[in-house]
Design an enzyme around this catalytic site. Structure first.
Site, PDB file in Angstrom:
ATOM      1  N   TYR A   1       0.817  -1.221   0.000  1.00 41.50           N
ATOM      2  CA  TYR A   1       0.000   0.000   0.000  1.00 41.50           C
ATOM      3  C   TYR A   1       0.850   1.271   0.000  1.00 41.50           C
ATOM      4  O   TYR A   1       1.864   1.354   0.691  1.00 41.50           O
ATOM      5  CB  TYR A   1      -0.933   0.011   1.228  1.00 41.50           C
ATOM      6  CG  TYR A   1      -1.776  -1.242   1.328  1.00 41.50           C
ATOM      7  CD1 TYR A   1      -2.771  -1.522   0.385  1.00 41.50           C
ATOM      8  CD2 TYR A   1      -1.579  -2.160   2.361  1.00 41.50           C
ATOM      9  CE1 TYR A   1      -3.538  -2.680   0.462  1.00 41.50           C
ATOM     10  CE2 TYR A   1      -2.347  -3.317   2.456  1.00 41.50           C
ATOM     11  CZ  TYR A   1      -3.326  -3.572   1.504  1.00 41.50           C
ATOM     12  OH  TYR A   1      -4.070  -4.717   1.584  1.00 41.50           O
ATOM     13  N   ASP A   2       0.388   2.257  -0.755  1.00 44.16           N
ATOM     14  CA  ASP A   2       1.028   3.586  -0.776  1.00 44.16           C
ATOM     15  C   ASP A   2       0.231   4.601   0.042  1.00 44.16           C
ATOM     16  O   ASP A   2       0.763   5.637   0.431  1.00 44.16           O
ATOM     17  CB  ASP A   2       1.107   4.114  -2.210  1.00 44.16           C
ATOM     18  CG  ASP A   2       1.802   3.130  -3.140  1.00 44.16           C
ATOM     19  OD1 ASP A   2       2.810   2.548  -2.708  1.00 44.16           O
ATOM     20  OD2 ASP A   2       1.300   2.939  -4.262  1.00 44.16           O
ATOM     21  N   THR A   3      -1.062   4.319   0.208  1.00 46.03           N
ATOM     22  CA  THR A   3      -1.956   5.270   0.865  1.00 46.03           C
ATOM     23  C   THR A   3      -2.685   4.564   2.002  1.00 46.03           C
ATOM     24  O   THR A   3      -3.157   3.432   1.830  1.00 46.03           O
ATOM     25  CB  THR A   3      -2.996   5.809  -0.145  1.00 46.03           C
ATOM     26  OG1 THR A   3      -2.296   6.410  -1.238  1.00 46.03           O
ATOM     27  CG2 THR A   3      -3.916   6.835   0.508  1.00 46.03           C
TER      28      THR A   3
ATOM     29  N   ARG B   1      -3.978   0.273  -4.256  1.00 44.29           N
ATOM     30  CA  ARG B   1      -2.741   0.451  -3.476  1.00 44.29           C
ATOM     31  C   ARG B   1      -3.033   1.258  -2.201  1.00 44.29           C
ATOM     32  O   ARG B   1      -2.164   1.978  -1.691  1.00 44.29           O
ATOM     33  CB  ARG B   1      -1.684   1.173  -4.324  1.00 44.29           C
ATOM     34  CG  ARG B   1      -1.192   0.395  -5.558  1.00 44.29           C
ATOM     35  CD  ARG B   1      -0.147  -0.642  -5.233  1.00 44.29           C
ATOM     36  NE  ARG B   1       1.014  -0.083  -4.535  1.00 44.29           N
ATOM     37  CZ  ARG B   1       1.910  -0.830  -3.896  1.00 44.29           C
ATOM     38  NH1 ARG B   1       1.777  -2.152  -3.846  1.00 44.29           N
ATOM     39  NH2 ARG B   1       2.928  -0.262  -3.286  1.00 44.29           N
TER      40      ARG B   1
END
Lengths: 298, 298
Positions: free
Chosen positions: A18-20, A239
């Site tokens: 995950y980016d967020t 993501r």
């Protein structure tokens, strides 16, 4: 089957996906007036890894600006842009989706200043709400019974100043079929200092039952709120991970939006409640507390 | 098909079928503060014909004793025994059906003095209700949060002093599964001076939604109320007629009890609403107003 985060490797594997991260606040970051263990460290760590953080709350009593002050009190520095509250979501819904005509452009508020402030921010005039004349006992001489013909919508949320006066006038507007009915959120309860208090949903249910109407609900788990967040922040939902303490709002919100999900057990849920669900309805991950992310990585 | 009373012969034939008449009050005898035309004459006529009269109201804000004073104001003389209100019905239900154990014999009231007075009449101690300390704004320091372990039931009804304090404390009692939950009635609205105001049901719905519980409802159309009236007055239901102004409470109440039914159009219903119903759900008779019985017999 939901996977518990228990080792450094599991946390690293979790974070890599995950980016967020979207966070519910009460029950995740803090509980009432106390910040939860290692939350500051965990958020600092996530920022240092370049993760984007968004704080999503169904609490409609505060505007985003007021909410940043609450974060400050806990030693957390966030910007108003990183916060997405249900009062703001309701104002955005009215402005961009409901699009009231000019001659019906005012909003009657059953709720607190957070809603009034967010409406003002998007340029919508509001009535009712925290007006102290509504604290007076209701009589059939109430000046508010002279309804404003320019009111085109009612927004209802949690209101700890709720009384018969506010309910009665709100009902008069809802009896007009062309007045739209928007709920900031429909959480039945409002956990506070270890107590379960009546939530926005239980106030709204009162005028919904009296009027025979069902509101459009803007808060979690409604996907209108997710779409508004994505529109503002522009991230890839695949993501992104929703972190929360409630299965029926936070986890449903993330799952319905196609995000990853992490349940923390510092709020109202238990391991037994997870396992009582069908596998497809379980959160992808769970942890005893958010701070485990920091602790396990040490 | 519902039959309208339009001639002397029809009224005579109607009256010959019944020895006992149950009347709803607001919308039938009076409307707000005005008595309806020829009501005094009609009730006098019925008494002169030897008919038994019983006045059945879902209004829980007044006790039977207080209600007789309301009748007096309209020039109607009735005894407390001829009145059957939902506050009294709730007290009778608690006393004779729910039968609280001695160690859980107190009742928390969300409602007005009518309930408190009727409970006192049957020897039940009550808390909450009209206590002025509950008019204060709710804080987590509220003395009422120290719950009384002897409370075994909550009675909820219409409360024009409703506020977050009363809702929050009521919820604390309802969160105890062994505390019974009784509603005086579940009318969604409370017509008053030509306005539609929130009714008992819309107040009760709020704490029902917050607690996830459904109350036992004592008022019309619940047949527990009919059985209590029959037990007290001892009449033949087949020779009794329910007179009212609401299809979904009064008429249902009479029909479900096996009584005859007469709808008067001085309240909230219309001829069109009657004809929109299946024949089996229509009232047996209807009239423009109760006073037509007197006028047509002249």
């Amino acid at each position: 089957m939901s996977q518990k985060l228990t080792t450094k490797q599991e946390v690293e594997q979790f974070l890599s996906q995950y980016d967020t991260f979207l966070f519910d606040c009460d029950g995740v970051l803090w509980l009432g007036t106390h910040i939860l263990p290692k939350v500051v460290e965990t958020l600092t760590l996530l920022r240092s890894l370049g993760k984007k953080l968004i704080f999503v709350t169904n609490n409609s009593t505060k505007s985003r600006r007021e909410y940043t002050q609450k974060f400050e009190k806990f030693g957390l520095t966030v910007t108003a842009e990183e916060i997405f509250g249900s009062a703001f979501a309701s104002a955005v819904y009215l402005k961009n989706v409901a699009k009231l005509p000019k001659e019906k452009s005012k909003v009657w508020v059953l709720g607190q200043s957070g809603i009034e402030e967010e409406l003002a921010e998007v340029g919508i005039e509001s009535l009712g709400g925290s007006n102290q004349a509504l604290d007076e006992e209701f009589t059939t001489e109430s000046p508010f019974l002279k309804l404003d013909p320019e009111v085109g919508a009612v927004i209802a949320g949690l209101d700890t100043k709720v009384n018969y006066h506010r309910l009665a006038i709100t009902l008069q507007y809802l009896l007009q079929p062309d007045v739209k009915f928007i709920a900031t959120n429909i959480d039945s309860t409002y956990p506070q200092k270890g107590m379960i208090l009546p939530g926005a949903g239980s106030i709204i249910e009162s005028v919904a039952f009296a009027s025979g109407r069902t509101p459009v609900a803007c808060g979690k788990p409604n996907q209108a709120m997710m779409e508004a967040i994505v529109a503002q922040h522009g991230f890839d939902k695949k993501r992104a991970c929703m972190v929360g303490d409630r299965l029926n709002t936070d986890m449903k919100f993330g799952r319905d939006g196609g995000l990853g999900t992490l349940l923390v057990l510092t709020g109202i849920e238990t391991v037994d409640k997870i396992h009582a669900l069908e596998a497809s309805e379980q959160p992808l991950y769970f942890a005893d507390k958010l701070g485990d992310i920091f602790e396990l990585l040490q």
